[in-house]
Scaffold this active site. Structure first.
Site, PDB file in Angstrom:
ATOM      1  N   ASP A  24       1.019  -1.237   0.092  1.00 47.55           N
ATOM      2  CA  ASP A  24       0.036  -0.069   0.024  1.00 47.55           C
ATOM      3  C   ASP A  24       0.659   1.424  -0.005  1.00 47.55           C
ATOM      4  O   ASP A  24       0.644   2.099   0.846  1.00 47.55           O
ATOM      5  CB  ASP A  24      -0.996   0.193   1.237  1.00 47.55           C
ATOM      6  CG  ASP A  24      -1.897  -1.145   1.099  1.00 47.55           C
ATOM      7  OD1 ASP A  24      -1.917  -2.034   0.445  1.00 47.55           O
ATOM      8  OD2 ASP A  24      -2.622  -1.351   2.186  1.00 47.55           O
ATOM      9  N   LYS A 129      -6.714  -4.709  -3.307  1.00 46.28           N
ATOM     10  CA  LYS A 129      -7.411  -5.287  -2.404  1.00 46.28           C
ATOM     11  C   LYS A 129      -8.357  -4.319  -1.444  1.00 46.28           C
ATOM     12  O   LYS A 129      -8.245  -3.303  -1.277  1.00 46.28           O
ATOM     13  CB  LYS A 129      -6.089  -5.974  -1.205  1.00 46.28           C
ATOM     14  CG  LYS A 129      -5.348  -4.642  -0.507  1.00 46.28           C
ATOM     15  CD  LYS A 129      -4.411  -5.492   0.196  1.00 46.28           C
ATOM     16  CE  LYS A 129      -3.570  -4.349   1.055  1.00 46.28           C
ATOM     17  NZ  LYS A 129      -4.298  -3.585   1.934  1.00 46.28           N
ATOM     18  N   CYS A 162      -2.136  -2.608   7.688  1.00 53.61           N
ATOM     19  CA  CYS A 162      -2.033  -3.472   6.507  1.00 53.61           C
ATOM     20  C   CYS A 162      -1.062  -4.359   6.477  1.00 53.61           C
ATOM     21  O   CYS A 162      -0.945  -5.652   6.119  1.00 53.61           O
ATOM     22  CB  CYS A 162      -2.362  -2.646   5.408  1.00 53.61           C
ATOM     23  SG  CYS A 162      -4.157  -2.004   4.978  1.00 53.61           S
TER      24      CYS A 162
HETATM   25  C1  C5J Z   1      -3.036   0.667   5.588  1.00 56.14           C
HETATM   26  C2  C5J Z   1      -4.984   1.612   6.473  1.00 56.14           C
HETATM   27  N1  C5J Z   1      -2.423   0.379   4.362  1.00 56.14           N
HETATM   28  N2  C5J Z   1      -4.164   2.105   7.647  1.00 56.14           N
HETATM   29  N3  C5J Z   1      -4.297   1.105   5.598  1.00 56.14           N
HETATM   30  O1  C5J Z   1      -2.644   0.326   6.517  1.00 56.14           O
HETATM   31  O2  C5J Z   1      -6.083   2.158   6.687  1.00 56.14           O
END
Ligand code: C5J
Length: 216
Positions: A24, A129, A162
C-alpha cells in the site's frame, strides 16, 4: 541460500522461493489530501521510507525475485466496501468521497495509485485489495503457491494495520515472514515499535524483523 542477521534469530531464505510484498505505498496514505489525512493523521512521516523501500526493491530485482505491490482500493460503485468500513468514525472525507486526489481509496483515482518512484516494473504483480489484509478477497495465496513461494519479505504502510494484518495472514498460511524494519512506517511511532516487537516475540511467533542494512 541467504542468512540475514535478524531478530529474534537469523532468517534463512532462498531468493528463488521468496517474494517481496510492498504493501500500500499509495498517495492516499502518504500524501496530504488522501485517506490517511482524512482520518486526522500527520502523513509526513510515511514518505521518509520511500528511499529504503526503493533500495529493497532494487536488491530483490537484482536477484530476480518475485515482487508483489498491493494497493488498498475499492470498486467505483463501492460494492466491495463494507458499510462498516465506510461509515465508521468521523473522517473529514469518507471512502468514495471526492477529494484533492480524486475519490478517496477508489481504484483508478490518482490518490489510489502508487507514490512516484514505487510503481511496479514489468513482470511484477499488482494486487488491488478491498481489505487491510492482502489475502482477504484476493487470489494472493494461489499466486504465491503457483510460483512455489515459501518465504515473504514485507515493506510498506502502515506497519500496524495493513502490513501487520497481511503478515499474520501469511504466517497462518505457513509462509516464513520477515518485516524490513526501516522499510515500514506508521502514523504512530509507538504502534510501529510495538508491532515490530510483537511480531518477533515468543520465538518469532509471527515472523522475523531486520533492518535493510542486514541485507548482504
Ligand atoms: C493501510 C490503513 N494500508 N491504515 N491502511 O495500512 O487503513
Amino acid at each position: 541460500m541467504i542468512t540475514l542477521a535478524a531478530a529474534p534469530f537469523p532468517y534463512r531464505f532462498d531468493p528463488a522461493s521468496t517474494a517481496l510484498l510492498v504493501i500500500d505505498m499509495q498517495r492516499d496514505f502518504v500524501e496530504p489530501g488522501g485517506f490517511g489525512e482524512s482520518l486526522g493523521n500527520d502523513v509526513s512521516r510515511l514518505a521518509a521510507i520511500v528511499p529504503t523501500v526503493t533500495k529493497l526493491l532494487d536488491w530483490c530485482r537484482t536477484r530476480g525475485m518475485l515482487v508483489v505491490h498491493t494497493r488498498e482500493a475499492h470498486r467505483p460503485d463501492l460494492a466491495d466496501c463494507p458499510p462498516a468500513k465506510r461509515m465508521r468514525g468521523a473522517p473529514s472525507l469518507r471512502i468514495g468521497d471526492p477529494g484533492p486526489m480524486g475519490r478517496i481509496l477508489v481504484d483508478g483515482e490518482p490518490g489510489a495509485g502508487f507514490v512516484p518512484g514505487l510503481t511496479p516494473a514489468p513482470g511484477e504483480l499488482e494486487l488491488v485489495k478491498p481489505g487491510k489484509g492482502a489475502f482477504h478477497a484476493t487470489g494472493l495465496d494461489a499466486l504465491l503457491r503457483a510460483r512455489a513461494i515459501s518465504h515473504l519479505l514485507f515493506a510498506g504502510v502502515t506497519t500496524e494495520v495493513c502490513v501487520q494484518t497481511t503478515m499474520r495472514e501469511a504466517n497462518d498460511r505457513g509462509y516464513e515472514c520477515l518485516l524490513v524494519e526501516d522499510a515500514t512506517e506508521s502514523y504512530f511511532p509507538a504502534f510501529r515499535q510495538a508491532t515490530l516487537e510483537m511480531i518477533r516475540a515468543q520465538g518469532a511467533i509471527v515472523g522475523w524483523t531486520a533492518p535493510f542494512d542486514a541485507f548482504p
